[in-house]
Motif scaffolding. Structure first.
Motif, mmCIF file in Angstrom:
data_model
loop_
_atom_site.group_PDB
_atom_site.id
_atom_site.type_symbol
_atom_site.label_atom_id
_atom_site.label_comp_id
_atom_site.label_asym_id
_atom_site.label_seq_id
_atom_site.Cartn_x
_atom_site.Cartn_y
_atom_site.Cartn_z
ATOM 1 N N PRO A 22 64.247 131.769 -48.358
ATOM 2 C CA PRO A 22 62.781 131.684 -48.473
ATOM 3 C C PRO A 22 62.275 130.556 -49.364
ATOM 4 O O PRO A 22 61.289 129.901 -49.034
ATOM 5 N N GLN A 23 62.950 130.323 -50.485
ATOM 6 C CA GLN A 23 62.422 129.304 -51.381
ATOM 7 C C GLN A 23 62.660 127.884 -50.877
ATOM 8 O O GLN A 23 62.011 126.942 -51.319
ATOM 9 N N ALA A 24 63.595 127.745 -49.926
ATOM 10 C CA ALA A 24 63.794 126.432 -49.311
ATOM 11 C C ALA A 24 62.611 126.071 -48.427
ATOM 12 O O ALA A 24 62.318 124.894 -48.207
ATOM 13 N N VAL A 203 61.769 140.462 -61.030
ATOM 14 C CA VAL A 203 62.268 140.529 -59.663
ATOM 15 C C VAL A 203 63.765 140.226 -59.671
ATOM 16 O O VAL A 203 64.318 139.790 -60.672
ATOM 17 N N GLU A 204 64.412 140.465 -58.541
ATOM 18 C CA GLU A 204 65.853 140.259 -58.464
ATOM 19 C C GLU A 204 66.231 138.782 -58.446
ATOM 20 O O GLU A 204 67.284 138.391 -58.924
ATOM 21 N N GLU A 205 65.372 137.959 -57.881
ATOM 22 C CA GLU A 205 65.710 136.551 -57.666
ATOM 23 C C GLU A 205 64.906 135.658 -58.592
ATOM 24 O O GLU A 205 63.710 135.858 -58.784
ATOM 25 N N GLN A 206 65.573 134.680 -59.214
ATOM 26 C CA GLN A 206 64.835 133.754 -60.060
ATOM 27 C C GLN A 206 64.042 132.783 -59.211
ATOM 28 O O GLN A 206 64.336 132.581 -58.023
ATOM 29 N N LEU A 207 63.025 132.192 -59.828
ATOM 30 C CA LEU A 207 62.189 131.224 -59.131
ATOM 31 C C LEU A 207 62.846 129.858 -59.203
ATOM 32 O O LEU A 207 63.159 129.374 -60.278
ATOM 33 N N GLU A 208 63.085 129.257 -58.058
ATOM 34 C CA GLU A 208 63.707 127.940 -57.993
ATOM 35 C C GLU A 208 62.620 126.888 -57.955
ATOM 36 O O GLU A 208 61.912 126.735 -56.963
ATOM 37 N N VAL A 209 62.446 126.169 -59.070
ATOM 38 C CA VAL A 209 61.405 125.166 -59.166
ATOM 39 C C VAL A 209 61.997 123.796 -58.881
ATOM 40 O O VAL A 209 62.964 123.383 -59.524
ATOM 41 N N LEU A 210 61.449 123.113 -57.903
ATOM 42 C CA LEU A 210 61.978 121.806 -57.530
ATOM 43 C C LEU A 210 61.962 120.853 -58.712
ATOM 44 O O LEU A 210 60.970 120.751 -59.440
#
Length: 212
Positions: A22-24, A203-210
């Motif tokens: 999703p974050q991609a 949340v379970e997943e960390q936020l991937e910041v570009l």
């Protein structure tokens, strides 16, 4: 994404991407969904946003993060572009777009409430801008508020609006901060406390910041 409206076959693989990574997809989709350029893409993008909402990825937090980043731009720098957008729509006699442009700049730069996303830099600037706008409006015979009416945008108002916008090129002075530099929390309290780790986000997943 730019080709999606004209190539419906891309919808399925992009929805699969939204589900699996999703974050991609989120960041390029958000850029492609900018309200100034989305146009016919809106309908094509809706299924992708719906797919993202069903994932465990911190999509809403990512959207909040983007809005908070926008608040790091000093309002003195961003208001002129908003005024130009309104001017272009008004001179093109596109009343609907002009009203939307005005509504957006009013909420972002004039009637700013102190909140987590927008700090005192924006609140103080908005108060000063509002005073100047109201003084100009009284002098020129305009009515300025958060919502403009069709009557406020009639062709007969053209010269008055041009004069108003010319005067607004000289923005009011802003509050002076110690060492002439406002701290990050004065721009966005939320961003000053931000942490991309899942433990902070809850949340379970960390936020991937570009770029991070």
């Amino acid at each position: 994404l730019a080709h999606l409206p004209n190539v419906p076959a891309l919808q399925k693989p992009l929805q699969d991407l939204a589900t699996d990574y999703p974050q991609a997809l989120f960041w390029p989709l958000q850029l492609s969904s900018h309200q100034d350029i989305v146009g016919q893409r809106h309908g094509a993008f809706q299924p992708l946003w719906a797919a993202l909402e069903k994932t465990k990825a911190p999509v809403q937090t990512a959207m909040t993060f983007t809005k908070a980043l926008d608040r790091l731009t000093h309002p003195e720098k961003s208001l002129p572009a908003e005024l130009r957008g309104f001017r272009e729509a008004f001179l093109a006699q596109d009343a609907a777009r002009a009203k939307e442009r005005w509504r957006r700049l009013w909420r972002k730069h004039v009637e700013v409430e102190l909140q987590d996303l927008a700090g005192m830099v924006h609140v103080d600037f908005g108060q000063r801008v509002k005073v100047k706008m109201q003084e100009l409006a009284r002098k020129l015979g305009l009515v300025v508020a958060g919502e403009l009416r069709d009557a406020d945008l009639l062709p007969g108002k053209r010269e008055v609006w041009i004069k108003f916008l010319q005067e607004m090129q000289q923005l009011p002075s802003t509050k002076q901060w110690p060492n002439r530099k406002a701290p990050i929390e004065a721009f966005s309290p939320w961003l000053s406390k931000f942490d991309a780790r899942g433990s902070w986000l809850g949340v379970e997943e960390q936020l991937e910041v570009l770029g991070q």
